[in-house]
Design a protein around this motif. Structure first.
Motif, short mmCIF file in Angstrom:
data_model
loop_
_atom_site.label_atom_id
_atom_site.label_comp_id
_atom_site.label_asym_id
_atom_site.label_seq_id
_atom_site.Cartn_x
_atom_site.Cartn_y
_atom_site.Cartn_z
N ILE A 204 0.86 -1.17 0.00
CA ILE A 204 0.00 0.00 0.00
C ILE A 204 0.90 1.23 0.00
O ILE A 204 1.65 1.45 0.95
CB ILE A 204 -0.88 0.05 1.28
CG1 ILE A 204 -1.44 -1.33 1.63
CG2 ILE A 204 -1.95 1.12 1.15
CD1 ILE A 204 -2.43 -1.88 0.67
N ARG A 235 -0.95 -1.24 -4.50
CA ARG A 235 -2.01 -0.21 -4.54
C ARG A 235 -1.33 1.12 -4.29
O ARG A 235 -0.96 1.43 -3.16
CB ARG A 235 -3.00 -0.46 -3.41
CG ARG A 235 -4.09 -1.47 -3.72
CD ARG A 235 -5.02 -1.56 -2.54
NE ARG A 235 -5.99 -0.47 -2.58
CZ ARG A 235 -7.31 -0.65 -2.46
NH1 ARG A 235 -7.80 -1.85 -2.29
NH2 ARG A 235 -8.13 0.36 -2.50
N THR A 238 -2.84 5.37 -2.26
CA THR A 238 -3.83 4.85 -1.32
C THR A 238 -3.41 5.18 0.10
O THR A 238 -2.30 4.86 0.52
CB THR A 238 -3.94 3.30 -1.46
OG1 THR A 238 -4.31 3.00 -2.80
CG2 THR A 238 -4.97 2.75 -0.50
N THR A 240 -4.14 4.66 4.11
CA THR A 240 -4.81 3.71 5.01
C THR A 240 -5.50 4.50 6.12
O THR A 240 -4.86 5.31 6.80
CB THR A 240 -3.77 2.76 5.62
OG1 THR A 240 -3.04 2.16 4.55
CG2 THR A 240 -4.45 1.67 6.44
#
Lengths: 899, 138
Positions: A204, A235, A238, A240
């Protein structure tokens, strides 16, 4: 605290040495101590290192290797003897809790106070934990220390175990779903580690692309494709939002992203960056930087003249540097200053080259093209997964930086040219295989080894001024290439060029009889199709001045020629002139021991032996009075066999179906195995079956040195295959093959050559590896040092044997097929040949008379050779030299006695 | 098959006064550039182990079989070669190199001989007469 009298642990009365205390036991601390001890030749300083971790400094850059080696000691940096130096004291598991700058003391966690003359902060940094809710759930990890890595491994293994379900169709494993927050260097390392542990991995990344600090968007996209090919999802862009627990277990269960997306997870690794550990510096009232770190000047000194900071905790030129190379440079600067020098930090080299999950990534200089008016030259081949870019000055002549993804070949030669003018068209440097790029002559100031800050000039100087005549010498002299090794090819090239310029001939000569190296001789003999020593020395031997021939060889070149001839398939090693080339062990087909008797080892392929076979071995040993011992290679060694007994012993063994075990040869010895899936509860493949197959395939294969193989039936590795020249470890998909392992004096773990091979691919890979080694290794060079020397190292060997980069695989395959075809048991052949048998007499005029000097004493129910004192005192047992009543196989030459 | 009694080589011309000659074996029993051991009894009745080496030119050299650096009777099992043209044998245990004609140690390989032993080998005269190898012991 300053009112207490400072106590130190090693101060002797009257010790006038100055004392430098280093807080922190990481890579940079190690470098500091190493540099200090090598440069402080008068011993003016003693140094105490306080490390928070319970280990010696280790290679944090190589942390992911811990998953492969599973042995923290393998990651230990430098020469472990450094810590035995009487002027060096390493306090492990001994965090420093306070600094008193006024009293010039530090207090450790046990409350002990240590005085210093100079203090060096090398506390490094912590993994920065991003402020995401749920960042403390069970199953969320950081990736910084061996303990972090071990904890992550334990978690993933437990999750895999828990997800294993036995069904009627066999064991089904629920995949362990892993995610890594952060797509930088560390994040990709962590993702590779998750994959290596058998978990899935999704990276991520908050930014637009992977490794955003080092490489540009184009490189990032190429890298993403390559990483995807390795089974790692990415990803980008992105954020979190939250990490949520699993409803039932309370372990980490799901990640929620700012864009509304979700990801179910069983393990999360946070790799968003590091934060300097400057808490001690702050508490001691030292200035810290905006983003943390103890502020230092270009000499690495803080505002306190007795306190220095190096490595990641140092805020130098306004920033902290999270790379080891500048940290090492700072360590060298401080050492120089302590010893009265004038060194200053030359500025950070942020060049990076690494291999992430097998993908080459490198960048240097102005990788993002931020220099005004700079131009970029890009070569991109999305199909091949290659992206290469050079950043040049506006006239396209001066090199300002570069990015390489998928093919970092040009990096080694271009990086040192940073800031210099490139000859010719810069685009030529980006074409595959150099594309006719002009040869680069590096300027002396160009940095060759960034880990140790060694310039091309220093490498040249090692040859021209310090008299080094080989790469090993230059490495020892300059330390170039001793850390990550990426620059070794470049160092080698520089050294060779310099030696040639100096008119120094680089001598690989075997001995006074041959100027060739073993590998060169191998090629020469093979190319010229020669089959006898006489032909070979006549053709390739060195004729000394003033003589007319090259002589008759010696104990160095003759066994080499014998080995080369045997590897090329020239029949029995005792046939014809070859007999005179063999070392005594090969000549007697047994291993000579200290008293001149021999040991006998029958082959037990894969360590497998029938009860009937064991009884025969036991009976033979008993009848001939032999001392027996189990070898490390899973077979039985029988000691004390006299020359004249060898044929009798082997007649019995061959009769019972045994063959020569070649324990005497520079050849395949054994293929050790664990019991594998046929019996073991954990085995996933038939390791014994594979070991037997391999041992029967390679038995009798002559090589530059002995060869040992191992096969383990599962990752528990009970066969200790990674200590072998070739180690095979079963996976649930096939076999992993490791090469270059070594026990002995310089133990080495084998390195992964290829993964998840089926039986046929495994055998083909080993065939080629062994043949390539046999053809190119030096005399008595085991596979481990050969891998260090061979062109391209492990990667080079992989290219040769897996991708046929040299176009020789068909030839290697044919050579191995010829070996397998031509194999015969050497002992069986001797027993069938009266002429060869005749050589196994004790005395030419008394072939069955034992050597009268042999003497043995009983010990633990067997015999051993008497010591010289025991012989002198007559304290030995004559019955321990038995003469066996057996059919005489030796037809000794008879001689009419004249009256 | 048994140890031969000391006999001078009858038909050979080079009978030199002094050594006690023993016929040891036919020349054909020796493989060029390999050694054999022989048991020879000297004039004092002592049994001596001798290492015999046949070179490619057909000449035969004899030195003591005892390897002074290893203390074992193994010299016959060393590799025969040359150093700067001089025929040599290398001890099979620790690889000292000895001149075959004189027994002189040319390379001690960093080792000391066993206590009480000379670092050089004793060498013995050899005569090949009628295809038979004779060794002369003093």
């Amino acid at each position: 605290m300053s009112s207490e009298p400072p106590t130190t642990s090693v101060d002797g009365p009257g010790d006038t040495r100055r004392h430098v205390v280093v807080i922190g036991g990481g890579m940079v601390a190690q470098r500091f101590v190493e540099a200090l001890r090598s440069r402080d030749t008068d011993g003016a300083w003693r140094v105490s290192v306080f490390a928070e971790e319970p280990r010696k400094p280790y290679d944090r850059v190589g942390l992911t290797r811990y998953f492969e080696v599973r042995d923290a000691d393998e990651l230990t940096l430098g020469d472990p003897a450094l810590w035995d130096d009487p002027l060096v004291e390493l306090h492990r598991d001994c965090k420093v809790s306070a600094i008193d700058r006024e009293a010039r003391t530090v207090t450790d966690r046990l409350g002990r106070v240590h005085a210093y003359d100079e203090l060096v902060l090398a506390t490094g940094s912590n993994a920065a934990v991003p402020p995401i809710p749920g960042n403390d759930l069970p199953g969320v990890f950081v990736y910084r220390t061996i303990d972090d890595v071990a904890a992550l491994r334990g978690w993933v293994e437990a999750k895999r175990e828990a997800g294993r379900v036995e069904t009627r169709g066999g064991v089904v494993e629920k995949p362990v779903r892993g995610a890594v927050v952060g797509g930088g260097l560390l994040g990709l390392e962590a993702a590779g580690a998750l994959k290596a542990l058998g978990a899935q991995a999704t990276v991520i990344e908050f930014g637009t692309h992977l490794m955003g600090v080092q490489i540009d968007l184009g490189g990032g996209q190429a890298l993403k494709r390559l990483i995807n090919d390795k089974g790692i999802s990415v990803r980008a862009e992105t954020a979190t939002k939250e990490i949520r627990p699993h409803r039932r277990t309370g372990h980490v269960g799901r990640m929620d992203f700012a864009d509304g997306g979700r990801l179910d997870v069983d393990v999360v690794v946070l790799a968003t960056g590091v934060r300097p550990r400057d808490e001690l510096a702050r508490a001691a009232g030292l200035e810290t930087g905006e983003r943390g770190g103890a502020v230092v000047d270009l000499t690495c000194r803080t505002a306190d003249p007795h306190v220095w900071a190096i490595g990641e905790v140092a805020c130098i030129e306004g920033r902290c540097l999270g790379l080891v190379a500048p940290g090492n440079t700072m360590a060298e600067v401080v050492v120089d200053r302590l010893l009265g020098g004038e060194a200053v930090f030359p500025g950070a080299d942020t060049a990076t080259k690494l291999k992430l999950s097998g993908v080459d990534v490198a960048s240097f200089g102005d990788a993002h093209g931020r220099t005004e008016k700079s131009v970029e030259i890009v070569w991109a081949d999305p199909l091949a997964g290659v992206y290469k870019k050079l950043v040049m000055s506006d006239d396209a002549r001066t090199l300002l930086g570069g990015v390489f993804v998928g093919d970092a070949a040009p990096y080694a030669s271009l990086r040192p040219m940073l800031g210099a003018e490139l000859p010719g068209d810069p685009a030529a440097f980006l074409l595959p295989e150099g594309g006719g790029a002009p040869a680069l002559e590096l300027p002396d100031e160009a940095q060759v080894c960034s880990c140790n800050n060694v310039s091309a000039g220093a490498v040249r100087g090692a040859v021209t001024e310090h008299g080094c005549t080989d790469v090993a010498g230059v490495k020892a002299c300059t330390r170039a290439g001793t850390t990550c090794g990426a620059c070794v090819p470049l160092v080698t090239k520089l050294v060779k060029t310099e030696l040639t310029k100096a008119g120094v001939e680089v001598s690989n000569a075997l001995c006074e009889h041959f100027e060739l190296s073993r590998a060169e001789l191998f090629d020469a003999v093979r190319g010229a199709d020669l089959h006898t020593f006489s032909e070979i020395i006549a053709r390739f031997g060195r004729v000394p001045d003033g003589t007319t021939d090259a002589g008759r060889g010696c104990d160095v070149c003759k066994p080499v020629v014998a080995s080369v001839l045997a590897s090329l398939g020239n029949g029995h090693i005792l046939a014809g002139e070859q007999a005179a080339l063999q070392d005594t062990n090969d000549h007697m087909l047994a291993n000579m021991q200290k008293d001149g008797t021999y040991s006998v080892v029958p082959r037990m392929p894969g360590g497998e032996v029938t009860p009937e076979g064991l009884i025969v071995v036991g009976q033979v040993a008993k009848d001939f009075g032999l001392y027996t011992k189990i070898t490390g290679g899973q077979r039985i060694d029988m000691f004390g066999a006299r020359v004249e007994q060898l044929p009798q012993i082997w007649a019995r063994l061959v009769d019972a179906g045994f063959e020569s075990g070649h324990a005497y040869g520079k050849s395949l010895r054994t293929v050790k195995s664990c019991v594998g899936s046929t019996w073991c509860r954990y085995g996933v493949q038939d390791s014994v079956g594979m070991a037997v197959h391999l041992e029967l395939r390679y038995r009798g294969l002559r090589s530059p040195h002995k060869l040992k193989l191992g096969v383990s039936g599962c990752a528990r590795e009970c066969a200790e295959a990674r200590g072998k020249d070739v180690g095979v470890i079963a996976t649930d998909k096939g076999w992993n093959v490791y090469v270059g392992g070594n026990g002995g004096q310089t133990p080495r773990h084998a390195q992964l050559l290829a993964e998840d091979l089926d039986d046929a691919a495994l055998i083909r890979t080993i065939d080629r590896f062994l043949m390539y080694y046999i053809r190119t290794a030096d005399r008595l060079q085991r596979t481990a040092p050969w891998l260090d020397d061979v062109s391209g190292g492990l990667d080079g060997v992989r290219a040769v044997v897996l991708d046929d980069s040299l176009g020789i695989c068909a030839d290697l395959d044919a050579a191995m097929a010829a070996h397998v075809e031509a194999y015969e048991d050497e002992w069986k052949a001797v027993l069938a040949d009266p002429e060869k048998l005749a050589r196994f007499g004790s005395f030419v005029n008394a072939p069955t008379t034992p050597d009268p000097a042999l003497a043995y004493v009983p010990e633990r129910g067997q015999k051993r050779p008497a010591t010289p004192d025991e012989v002198a005192a007559g304290a030995f047992d004559p019955d321990l030299v038995p003469v066996v009543d057996a059919p005489v196989l030796v037809a000794g030459p008879t001689l009419e006695v004249r009256a | 098959m048994s140890t031969l009694a000391p006999t001078p080589p009858t038909s050979a011309p080079p009978v030199v006064a002094g050594p006690c000659w023993t016929a040891v074996c036919p020349l054909d029993a020796l493989v060029p550039e390999r050694g054999v051991a022989a048991l020879v009894t000297g004039s004092d009745g002592e049994e001596v182990q001798v290492a015999l080496f046949r070179l490619v030119d057909g000449t035969v050299h004899a030195v003591q079989q005892l390897d002074p650096y290893a203390g074992a009777n193994v010299m016959s099992r060393g590799i025969v070669g040359t150093r700067r043209g001089t025929p040599t044998v290398a001890a099979p245990v620790y690889k000292q190199v000895f001149e075959l004609s004189s027994g002189r140690c040319l390379e001690a390989a960093g080792k000391e001989p066993r206590e009480g032993l000379s670092g050089d080998l004793a060498s013995y005269p050899v005569v090949v007469a009628d295809g038979v190898v004779h060794v002369g012991l003093g």
